[in-house]
Scaffold this motif. Structure first.
Motif, PDB file in Angstrom:
ATOM      1  N   TRP A   1     -16.695  30.906  85.009  1.00  0.00           N
ATOM      2  CA  TRP A   1     -17.078  31.482  86.298  1.00  0.00           C
ATOM      3  C   TRP A   1     -17.759  30.459  87.211  1.00  0.00           C
ATOM      4  O   TRP A   1     -18.717  30.769  87.916  1.00  0.00           O
ATOM      5  N   THR A   2     -17.237  29.229  87.222  1.00  0.00           N
ATOM      6  CA  THR A   2     -17.880  28.204  88.053  1.00  0.00           C
ATOM      7  C   THR A   2     -17.689  28.466  89.551  1.00  0.00           C
ATOM      8  O   THR A   2     -18.378  27.847  90.362  1.00  0.00           O
ATOM      9  N   ALA A   3     -16.815  29.399  89.910  1.00  0.00           N
ATOM     10  CA  ALA A   3     -16.679  29.761  91.328  1.00  0.00           C
ATOM     11  C   ALA A   3     -17.995  30.336  91.868  1.00  0.00           C
ATOM     12  O   ALA A   3     -18.271  30.238  93.058  1.00  0.00           O
ATOM     13  N   SER A   4     -18.808  30.915  90.980  1.00  0.00           N
ATOM     14  CA  SER A   4     -20.098  31.457  91.431  1.00  0.00           C
ATOM     15  C   SER A   4     -21.278  30.586  90.991  1.00  0.00           C
ATOM     16  O   SER A   4     -22.439  30.994  91.076  1.00  0.00           O
ATOM     17  N   LYS A   5     -20.975  29.378  90.545  1.00  0.00           N
ATOM     18  CA  LYS A   5     -22.010  28.407  90.162  1.00  0.00           C
ATOM     19  C   LYS A   5     -22.912  28.104  91.355  1.00  0.00           C
ATOM     20  O   LYS A   5     -22.450  28.000  92.480  1.00  0.00           O
TER      21      LYS A   5
ATOM     22  N   SER B   1     -18.672  17.028  79.220  1.00  0.00           N
ATOM     23  CA  SER B   1     -17.207  17.000  79.182  1.00  0.00           C
ATOM     24  C   SER B   1     -16.601  18.341  78.785  1.00  0.00           C
ATOM     25  O   SER B   1     -15.401  18.422  78.519  1.00  0.00           O
ATOM     26  N   ALA B   2     -17.409  19.390  78.745  1.00  0.00           N
ATOM     27  CA  ALA B   2     -16.896  20.706  78.372  1.00  0.00           C
ATOM     28  C   ALA B   2     -15.869  21.189  79.397  1.00  0.00           C
ATOM     29  O   ALA B   2     -15.930  20.815  80.565  1.00  0.00           O
ATOM     30  N   THR B   3     -14.951  22.023  78.945  1.00  0.00           N
ATOM     31  CA  THR B   3     -13.932  22.547  79.859  1.00  0.00           C
ATOM     32  C   THR B   3     -14.586  23.450  80.908  1.00  0.00           C
ATOM     33  O   THR B   3     -15.609  24.094  80.635  1.00  0.00           O
ATOM     34  N   GLN B   4     -13.996  23.464  82.093  1.00  0.00           N
ATOM     35  CA  GLN B   4     -14.530  24.287  83.175  1.00  0.00           C
ATOM     36  C   GLN B   4     -13.475  25.269  83.642  1.00  0.00           C
ATOM     37  O   GLN B   4     -12.305  24.917  83.775  1.00  0.00           O
ATOM     38  N   HIS B   5     -13.921  26.492  83.886  1.00  0.00           N
ATOM     39  CA  HIS B   5     -13.017  27.544  84.350  1.00  0.00           C
ATOM     40  C   HIS B   5     -13.633  28.179  85.585  1.00  0.00           C
ATOM     41  O   HIS B   5     -14.775  28.626  85.542  1.00  0.00           O
ATOM     42  N   GLU B   6     -12.861  28.203  86.646  1.00  0.00           N
ATOM     43  CA  GLU B   6     -13.389  28.755  87.886  1.00  0.00           C
ATOM     44  C   GLU B   6     -13.731  30.243  87.727  1.00  0.00           C
ATOM     45  O   GLU B   6     -14.696  30.729  88.291  1.00  0.00           O
ATOM     46  N   PHE B   7     -12.910  30.935  86.949  1.00  0.00           N
ATOM     47  CA  PHE B   7     -13.149  32.355  86.752  1.00  0.00           C
ATOM     48  C   PHE B   7     -13.323  32.609  85.253  1.00  0.00           C
ATOM     49  O   PHE B   7     -14.054  31.880  84.601  1.00  0.00           O
ATOM     50  N   GLU B   8     -12.635  33.597  84.724  1.00  0.00           N
ATOM     51  CA  GLU B   8     -12.816  33.949  83.320  1.00  0.00           C
ATOM     52  C   GLU B   8     -12.436  32.769  82.422  1.00  0.00           C
ATOM     53  O   GLU B   8     -11.413  32.128  82.650  1.00  0.00           O
TER      54      GLU B   8
END
Ligand SMILES: [Zn+2]
Ligand SMILES: [Zn+2]
Length: 144
Positions: free
Chosen positions: A113-117, A126-133
């Motif tokens: 949920w990085t869209a609401s970061k 280096s962890a994976t990032q997901h904009e949403f779920e």
């Protein structure tokens, strides 16, 4: 080896079976709002391996961005956010890592949920990032 944690006032204590060092870091607005923090790192553990002493209160959060209900378990006395369970993974508990006694081995594995970061947060690991779920498959991850 079990890991242990507790709420701020100590009326709720728990032990869990730690499966590994990977944290699921949640940047969703609801986790921000419940915790009062910018994000919440969670450690997944089999629900059956989470032993809780005390009586957490539960808020059924059904206004989530994913549309899935999140059961948020917290201390009714001091307000500590202890763990959540989600509909999609009914046999897994996600423990809010700030309540664990020992966190020195833990590292982010995934940011969701990085869209609401919050704007000032820079993810430098280096962890994976997901904009949403984050598309976790927690049951298979946890049980191997
Ligand atoms: Zn408490
Ligand atoms: Zn969240």
């Amino acid at each position: 080896m079990p890991a242990a944690g507790k709420c701020l006032c100590g009326r709720i204590q728990y032990t869990l079976e730690q499966q590994g060092p990977g944290l699921d870091v949640c940047h969703c607005k609801n986790c921000q709002r419940q915790s009062g923090a910018a994000f919440v790192p969670f450690l997944a553990t089999p629900l059956a391996a989470l032993q809780v002493a005390g009586s957490p209160k539960t808020f059924m959060d059904d206004e989530t961005e994913s549309g899935k209900t999140v059961a948020r378990h917290f201390c009714g006395d001091c307000g500590s956010h202890l763990y959540v369970t989600v509909e999609a993974a009914p046999n897994t508990a996600y423990v809010a890592v700030g309540t664990l006694d020992d966190t020195h081995d833990l590292r982010p594995e995934c940011h969701g949920w990085t869209a609401s970061k919050q704007e000032w947060i820079q993810i430098l690991d280096s962890a994976t990032q997901h904009e949403f779920e984050p598309h976790l498959q927690p049951e298979s991850t946890v049980t191997g």
